[in-house]
Design an enzyme around this catalytic site. Structure first.
Site, PDB file in Angstrom:
ATOM      1  N   ASP A  23      40.592  28.357  84.340  1.00 60.55           N
ATOM      2  CA  ASP A  23      39.142  28.125  84.215  1.00 60.55           C
ATOM      3  C   ASP A  23      38.628  27.322  85.413  1.00 60.55           C
ATOM      4  O   ASP A  23      38.156  26.205  85.253  1.00 60.55           O
ATOM      5  CB  ASP A  23      38.823  27.406  82.891  1.00 60.55           C
ATOM      6  CG  ASP A  23      39.452  26.027  82.788  1.00 60.55           C
ATOM      7  OD1 ASP A  23      40.487  25.769  83.442  1.00 60.55           O
ATOM      8  OD2 ASP A  23      38.898  25.173  82.060  1.00 60.55           O
ATOM      9  N   HIS A 250      46.385  17.798  87.597  1.00 55.17           N
ATOM     10  CA  HIS A 250      46.781  18.382  86.310  1.00 55.17           C
ATOM     11  C   HIS A 250      47.347  19.795  86.508  1.00 55.17           C
ATOM     12  O   HIS A 250      48.524  20.061  86.248  1.00 55.17           O
ATOM     13  CB  HIS A 250      45.582  18.485  85.367  1.00 55.17           C
ATOM     14  CG  HIS A 250      44.895  17.197  85.053  1.00 55.17           C
ATOM     15  ND1 HIS A 250      45.471  16.210  84.299  1.00 55.17           N
ATOM     16  CD2 HIS A 250      43.651  16.747  85.370  1.00 55.17           C
ATOM     17  CE1 HIS A 250      44.624  15.210  84.149  1.00 55.17           C
ATOM     18  NE2 HIS A 250      43.509  15.517  84.800  1.00 55.17           N
TER      19      HIS A 250
HETATM   20  C1  BDR Z   1      42.606  19.898  82.248  1.00 59.05           C
HETATM   21  O1  BDR Z   1      41.224  19.984  81.891  1.00 59.05           O
HETATM   22  C2  BDR Z   1      40.489  20.598  82.912  1.00 59.05           C
HETATM   23  O2  BDR Z   1      39.286  19.930  83.122  1.00 59.05           O
HETATM   24  C3  BDR Z   1      41.375  20.638  84.120  1.00 59.05           C
HETATM   25  O3  BDR Z   1      41.106  21.777  84.898  1.00 59.05           O
HETATM   26  C4  BDR Z   1      42.764  20.669  83.548  1.00 59.05           C
HETATM   27  O4  BDR Z   1      43.167  21.977  83.268  1.00 59.05           O
HETATM   28  C5  BDR Z   1      42.980  18.429  82.332  1.00 59.05           C
HETATM   29  O5  BDR Z   1      42.736  17.809  81.113  1.00 59.05           O
HETATM   30 CA    CA Z   2      41.992  23.892  84.175  1.00 60.99          CA
END
Ligand code: BDR
Ligand code: CA
Length: 313
Positions: A23, A250
């Site tokens: 996403d 992340h």
């Molecule tokens: C996750 O949430 C999204 O905002 C980031 O892309 C990542 O996948 C981190 O909590």
């Molecule tokens: Ca993400």
């Protein structure tokens, strides 16, 4: 970190063929740059899901990014879910910027794949049983839908590497929940209970891997489009969020771990997700046996080095 009993090391099996469900999203974008540049991964396709931004925006971001840094690479991009199993996505523009990416890119010349994400995931898995892994970087809506009522698809997917959850640490959208899991806890439960081997890369490890504001403006070396785009994404993110010192890696950590699983220390568990009430999105691990390997430790230096190296490309 408290380690609750013996940790296990992931076997040194490297994934070669992957579908990336995503996403984008600034950290998703860095993860995609890594995967596109990695000689160790063959990207079978990218599937998009709403989450950080609307589905139209995340899809457009994936198309623009691939077109900009890897035109002609032939990676199909299949469009997925606009909303989670129940309700709607809440989006995270305050973290990722106006359209989920926050940086200008030329309009994409690529068009989405004719199959939707669910069909695409199923087709790719069934065409190469046991050889396709999924790297899931957003809410698990597409992945759960692809597995739903299709045991042969579950059987065919070798592994799902999930960026999500906060098992032994606080969440980032509530005290209990991490964003990807909070956004669609029903789908997360379905994936964790599907029997497909899952590696769960949550805030337990991703909150330890970051790019620091002070490291800029050249976090990535070189003049490639990938390095330039990576630097622009980080510079913009720090500019927009004056109080933030660290950009958490992340989703990049999930790609790094797919390439080099030895980065992680893992503990096997059954994982259940709270779907309702104040603890919605909480990932609860019962350690022992189970299909989920929960990441509780990470070689931070090596992880950051892999991220830097692949985007500097
Ligand atoms: C996750 O949430 C999204 O905002 C980031 O892309 C990542 O996948 C981190 O909590
Ligand atoms: Ca993400």
């Amino acid at each position: 970190m408290e380690v609750l009993g013996p940790a296990i090391e992931l076997s040194a099996k490297h994934m070669q063929r992957v579908v990336i469900d995503t996403d984008p999203g600034t950290d998703d974008a860095l993860a995609l740059l890594m995967a596109l540049n990695s000689p160790d991964l063959r990207i079978e396709g990218i599937t998009t899901v709403g989450g950080n931004a609307t589905l139209a925006e995340t899809t457009n971001n994936a198309l623009r990014l691939v077109d900009h840094v890897a035109a002609g690479c032939d990676v199909p991009i299949a469009v997925g879910a606009e909303r989670p199993a129940r309700g709607s996505f809440s989006h995270a523009y305050h973290v990722h910027g106006a359209d989920g990416l926050g940086v200008d890119l030329p309009a994409a010349r690529l068009a989405p794949h004719p199959a939707d994400a669910v069909e695409f995931l199923r087709d790719r898995a069934l065409a190469a049983p046991g050889r396709i892994a999924v790297i899931a970087l957003g809410p698990l809506t597409n992945v759960a839908a692809a597995l739903d009522g299709q045991p042969e698809v579950a059987q065919a997917i070798s592994e799902i590497v999930v960026m999500g959850g906060a098992v032994e640490v606080p969440g980032n959208v509530t005290p209990h929940a991490e964003f990807n899991i909070y956004e669609d806890p029903w789908s997360a439960n379905a994936v964790f209970g599907s029997g497909v081997p899952v590696t769960l890369i949550g805030l337990d490890v991703t909150h330890r891997t970051a790019m620091h504001r002070d490291g800029g403006p050249r976090w990535f070396e070189g003049t490639s489009r990938s390095a330039q785009l990576g630097n622009r994404i980080l510079a913009n993110s720090f500019r927009e969020r004056a109080d933030v010192q660290e950009f958490y890696l992340h989703d990049p950590l999930a790609v790094a771990a797919a390439i080099e699983p030895e980065l992680l220390t893992l503990r096997r568990a059954q994982v259940a997700v709270v779907t309702d009430g104040g603890e919605r999105g909480r990932t609860v691990a019962s350690y022992g046996d189970g299909p989920v390997k929960v990441a509780l430790g990470v070689d931070v230096g090596r992880a950051v080095e892999i991220v830097r190296k692949l985007i500097s490309n």
